[in-house]
Design a protein around this motif. Structure first.
Motif, PDB file in Angstrom:
ATOM      1  N   VAL A 136       0.830  -1.204   0.000  1.00  0.00           N
ATOM      2  CA  VAL A 136       0.000   0.000   0.000  1.00  0.00           C
ATOM      3  C   VAL A 136       0.865   1.255   0.000  1.00  0.00           C
ATOM      4  N   GLN A 137       1.946   1.233   0.775  1.00  0.00           N
ATOM      5  CA  GLN A 137       2.783   2.428   0.812  1.00  0.00           C
ATOM      6  C   GLN A 137       3.513   2.650  -0.506  1.00  0.00           C
ATOM      7  N   ARG A 138       3.786   1.603  -1.227  1.00  0.00           N
ATOM      8  CA  ARG A 138       4.371   1.762  -2.557  1.00  0.00           C
ATOM      9  C   ARG A 138       3.373   2.431  -3.503  1.00  0.00           C
ATOM     10  N   GLU A 139       2.080   2.179  -3.305  1.00  0.00           N
ATOM     11  CA  GLU A 139       1.065   2.860  -4.123  1.00  0.00           C
ATOM     12  C   GLU A 139       1.138   4.368  -3.914  1.00  0.00           C
ATOM     13  N   TRP A 140       1.319   4.784  -2.663  1.00  0.00           N
ATOM     14  CA  TRP A 140       1.457   6.214  -2.396  1.00  0.00           C
ATOM     15  C   TRP A 140       2.751   6.749  -3.008  1.00  0.00           C
ATOM     16  N   ALA A 141       3.832   5.996  -2.859  1.00  0.00           N
ATOM     17  CA  ALA A 141       5.133   6.441  -3.380  1.00  0.00           C
ATOM     18  C   ALA A 141       5.097   6.642  -4.891  1.00  0.00           C
TER      19      ALA A 141
ATOM     20  N   GLY B 100      -7.433  -2.297   2.118  1.00  0.00           N
ATOM     21  CA  GLY B 100      -7.281  -1.090   1.306  1.00  0.00           C
ATOM     22  C   GLY B 100      -7.743   0.194   1.955  1.00  0.00           C
ATOM     23  N   ASN B 101      -7.999   0.175   3.261  1.00  0.00           N
ATOM     24  CA  ASN B 101      -8.519   1.371   3.927  1.00  0.00           C
ATOM     25  C   ASN B 101      -7.510   2.507   4.035  1.00  0.00           C
ATOM     26  N   THR B 102      -6.212   2.188   3.911  1.00  0.00           N
ATOM     27  CA  THR B 102      -5.194   3.238   4.030  1.00  0.00           C
ATOM     28  C   THR B 102      -4.560   3.599   2.697  1.00  0.00           C
ATOM     29  N   ARG B 103      -4.973   2.969   1.615  1.00  0.00           N
ATOM     30  CA  ARG B 103      -4.385   3.245   0.304  1.00  0.00           C
ATOM     31  C   ARG B 103      -5.051   4.466  -0.326  1.00  0.00           C
ATOM     32  N   PRO B 104      -4.546   4.951  -1.449  1.00  0.00           N
ATOM     33  CA  PRO B 104      -5.183   6.093  -2.117  1.00  0.00           C
ATOM     34  C   PRO B 104      -6.673   5.843  -2.332  1.00  0.00           C
ATOM     35  N   GLY B 105      -7.475   6.795  -1.884  1.00  0.00           N
ATOM     36  CA  GLY B 105      -8.918   6.658  -1.980  1.00  0.00           C
ATOM     37  C   GLY B 105      -9.546   5.963  -0.790  1.00  0.00           C
TER      38      GLY B 105
END
Length: 382
Positions: free
Chosen positions: A165-170, A307-312
């Motif tokens: 998930v943090q890679r999605e933000w990165a 997925g609650n902390t990912r984008p969106g």
């Protein structure tokens, strides 16, 4: 301190992040400081308060040519800079300083002019931990994490999902070190470092730094940047040896600093729009979500995996990519603070729409210290 009486008016990181072999650690401090001073529209002569960690305040002040009348050299690990924000806010309210500069820099990768860190042989961890091979994060974290996983039913897949998930933000952040998408399978197939941690669950090792400038909220309205107000703060420390025995059930320092900040800010969990949790390793966001009281510990792994902390998602977390994918020079707290400020200014690369309250939660000294800052971009917020 009273909420919303002190504001961040300058914030910047070093010009470069990553591998910077042409600058010493002290030069990185200066680079971050000058960038933040320019961001605030100030001059070096305007600074009358200064705080830093690892490097001594006098070393950095001498290099910059400033003579502050209030200094803070608190150094308790990666969350030191959260504590500096708290101390600086109190100093400003008390009239001890008008304009405080806080800097962090490390040549963590290139090791150019890096201040050495050591464990004193007569310290508690020098006597009772290091002789038995418990030294440094890779050897100190795994056993407590395994106990945490067993106690709360956290799976390896859920732990791996933190990195995913943090890679999605990165991927949304041009300055992030690691942007290529990864899957849970990629994480679980990456090289083993110290069970249960694999390579993609461990923080980066980089060069870089950052700086903040704080002043009173009344003065802040005259600065060029939109002020980011400090709603609440909290800090706590404990004995490293004890904290390591406690970490399977989270850290007592975590449990103290977070609630202090929430009470000072007068907010509930539902008021939080954006969250930063120090993530030197993949388990820390799980610990933080539980210790801050967002949910029971046993729900944290599934919460992130769903997925609650990912984008969106409903609770945007570590939106710069975190220490796992953005950058981590050795002490990450300053970079988490920078992202909270960017989000409150509305200029983050992965901006959370309509975010008004950001909580920035850090840990340091192998769980022996914790600091929490609640920011807002509306002085009249909750």
């Amino acid at each position: 301190m009273r909420k919303n009486q002190v504001a961040v008016v300058g914030a910047a990181e070093t010009t470069e992040l990553g591998v910077i072999p042409n600058m010493s650690q002290l030069q990185l401090h200066a680079d971050a400081a000058l960038n933040a001073i320019a961001d605030a529209g100030l001059k070096l002569s305007d600074i009358d308060g200064f705080a830093t960690a690892v490097e001594t305040p006098q070393q950095v002040c001498h290099y910059l040519g400033i003579k502050p009348t209030w200094v803070d050299g608190t150094s308790v690990g990666g969350c030191s800079f959260m504590l500096h924000v708290r101390h600086a806010a109190a100093a400003i309210e008390a009239g001890l300083s008008k304009t405080v500069l806080i800097t962090h820099a490390e040549s963590g990768k290139s090791m150019i002019g890096k201040t050495p860190r050591s464990t004193a042989p007569d310290s508690l961890n020098g006597q009772f931990e290091a002789p038995f091979g418990v030294y440094g994060p890779p050897s100190m974290f795994p056993i407590p994490v395994l106990r945490f996983m067993k106690t709360y039913g956290i799976t390896h897949e859920q732990l791996a999902s933190v990195a995913v998930v943090q890679r999605e933000w990165a991927a949304k952040n041009p300055r992030a070190m690691m942007k290529d998408p990864i899957t849970v399978a990629d994480v679980l197939n990456s090289r083993m470092i110290a069970y249960p941690f694999r390579l993609l669950q461990c923080c980066l090792v980089t060069d870089g730094g950052g700086a903040l400038i704080l002043t009173s909220a009344d003065r802040a309205k005259d600065f060029p940047r939109k002020p980011v107000y400090i709603m609440g703060t909290g800090e706590s420390v404990e004995t490293p040896m004890v904290s390591q025995m406690e970490t399977f059930n989270s850290s007592r320092a975590f449990k103290t600093a977070g609630p202090l900040a929430f009470r000072g800010a007068g907010i509930a969990h539902k008021d939080v729009d954006h969250l930063m949790i120090y993530d030197a390793f993949a388990h820390l966001p799980l610990f933080g979500l539980g210790d801050l009281g967002f949910m029971p510990h046993e729900e944290t792994g599934q919460f992130i995996a769903d997925g609650n902390t990912r984008p969106g998602g409903k609770l945007p977390l570590n939106t710069n990519g975190g220490g796992l994918s953005y950058m981590h020079s050795g002490m990450y707290g300053m970079y988490a603070l920078q992202e909270s400020v960017r989000q409150m200014r509305g200029i983050a690369p992965a901006q959370v729409p309509n975010a008004k309250i950001s909580v920035c939660h850090g840990v340091g000294g192998m769980f022996a210290a914790s600091g929490t800052i609640v920011f807002t971009n509306e002085r009249s917020s909750t």
